[in-house]
Write an enzyme that holds these catalytic residues in place. Structure first.
Site, PDB file in Angstrom:
ATOM      1  N   ALA A  32      -3.077  -9.117  -2.178  1.00  0.00           N
ATOM      2  CA  ALA A  32      -3.189  -9.382  -0.743  1.00  0.00           C
ATOM      3  C   ALA A  32      -2.005 -10.283  -0.402  1.00  0.00           C
ATOM      4  O   ALA A  32      -1.782 -11.291  -1.075  1.00  0.00           O
ATOM      5  CB  ALA A  32      -4.505 -10.084  -0.435  1.00  0.00           C
ATOM      6  N   GLY A  33      -1.237  -9.899   0.626  1.00  0.00           N
ATOM      7  CA  GLY A  33      -0.079 -10.706   1.018  1.00  0.00           C
ATOM      8  C   GLY A  33       0.899 -10.862  -0.129  1.00  0.00           C
ATOM      9  O   GLY A  33       1.268  -9.894  -0.777  1.00  0.00           O
ATOM     10  N   THR A  82       0.840  -1.201   0.000  1.00  0.00           N
ATOM     11  CA  THR A  82       0.000   0.000   0.000  1.00  0.00           C
ATOM     12  C   THR A  82       0.875   1.252   0.000  1.00  0.00           C
ATOM     13  O   THR A  82       0.633   2.202  -0.761  1.00  0.00           O
ATOM     14  CB  THR A  82      -0.935   0.005   1.225  1.00  0.00           C
ATOM     15  OG1 THR A  82      -1.626  -1.248   1.277  1.00  0.00           O
ATOM     16  CG2 THR A  82      -1.948   1.123   1.137  1.00  0.00           C
ATOM     17  N   LYS A 141      -8.120  -2.513  -4.885  1.00  0.00           N
ATOM     18  CA  LYS A 141      -7.659  -3.657  -4.096  1.00  0.00           C
ATOM     19  C   LYS A 141      -8.798  -4.660  -4.243  1.00  0.00           C
ATOM     20  O   LYS A 141      -9.831  -4.542  -3.571  1.00  0.00           O
ATOM     21  CB  LYS A 141      -7.452  -3.229  -2.639  1.00  0.00           C
ATOM     22  CG  LYS A 141      -7.196  -4.367  -1.674  1.00  0.00           C
ATOM     23  CD  LYS A 141      -5.883  -4.236  -0.943  1.00  0.00           C
ATOM     24  CE  LYS A 141      -5.678  -5.396   0.028  1.00  0.00           C
ATOM     25  NZ  LYS A 141      -4.273  -5.520   0.450  1.00  0.00           N
TER      26      LYS A 141
END
Ligand code: GTP
Ligand code: MG
Length: 215
Positions: free
Chosen positions: A118-119, A17, A38
């Site tokens: 994500a991750g 981010t 996202k």
């Protein structure tokens, strides 16, 4: 279709981010209309989207055409449990159609779309797909954000190998923190000796953007 850039990392909390915001600001400074998405955010509790809110705030600041967007435009799928989407969703199939609709809306008002994962690359999004599969689906160029602490050689090479195996066009960059002052002695020599370009989010964001845009 806008230029799509997928921001992944060697793990969660590495700085996707943080780096996405820097990319958005740099592309906007070059006169490009920016937006961000996202596709799936977990750990959304009581309507608090930590990443989504940051991305939405940033694109509203940088692109007047984003003024009327809501958080669901930027984070079409969310879950409460702070876990991999596969776990947080209790195995619900990833809703590609919902994300496609969200992307289409954003691409009407941007030239560059930053897509935050994500991750890392092998985070399961559902029972079938991993994050790395989404990159192929979205036909995006990839920025791998990596860290500068001990272990970064192994973590970086594993993710780079995955991107290479999948045939995904990519650039990687180090997001070094204040406590990583030993990077130049304990890890960086490996990358320099093996002819990797060592780009840092802190000082090379213009070069990183240029490379990503032209991959
Ligand atoms: P997830 O999306 O949760 O997987 O994490 P992420 O990879 O997006 O990490 P994020 O950008 O949220 O960074 C994690 C935390 O570290 C946030 O609080 C950031 O503000 C902070 N952070 C990230 N990079 C830097 C940095 O270079 N310097 C400083 N001071 N803080 C940073
Ligand atoms: Mg994030």
């Amino acid at each position: 279709m806008a230029k799509r850039i997928f921001v992944t990392a060697t793990n969660t909390d590495i700085g996707k981010t943080y780096t996405s915001v820097k990319l958005l600001k740099e592309f906007a400074a070059q006169g490009l209309r920016v937006a961000a998405i996202k596709p799936v955010e977990t750990g959304v509790i009581d309507g608090v989207y930590l990443d989504g809110a940051m991305l939405l705030h940033t694109i509203k600041e940088l692109n007047p055409e984003c003024a009327d967007l809501s958080i669901e435009d930027v984070v079409p799928i969310s879950y409460e449990l702070p876990a991999a989407p596969y776990i947080a969703s209790k195995g619900e199939p990833f809703d590609f159609a919902k994300v496609d609709v969200a992307i289409a809306k954003l691409e009407e008002i941007c030239d560059v779309l930053i897509i935050e994962g994500a991750g890392g690359l092998y985070v399961p999004v559902d029972g079938t797909f991993m994050i790395v599969d989404l990159i192929s689906y979205f036909q995006a160029n990839t920025l791998l954000v990596t860290h500068c602490s001990l272990g970064c050689i192994n973590d970086t090479l594993l993710s780079l190998q995955t991107l290479k195996n999948k045939g995904l066009a990519h650039v990687f960059a180090f997001n070094c923190r204040a406590e990583d002052s030993s990077f130049s002695t304990i890890s960086e020599p490996f990358f320099l000796n093996n002819k990797y370009d060592v780009f840092k989010v802190s000082k090379d964001i213009d070069t990183i953007c240029e490379l990503l845009y032209n991959l």
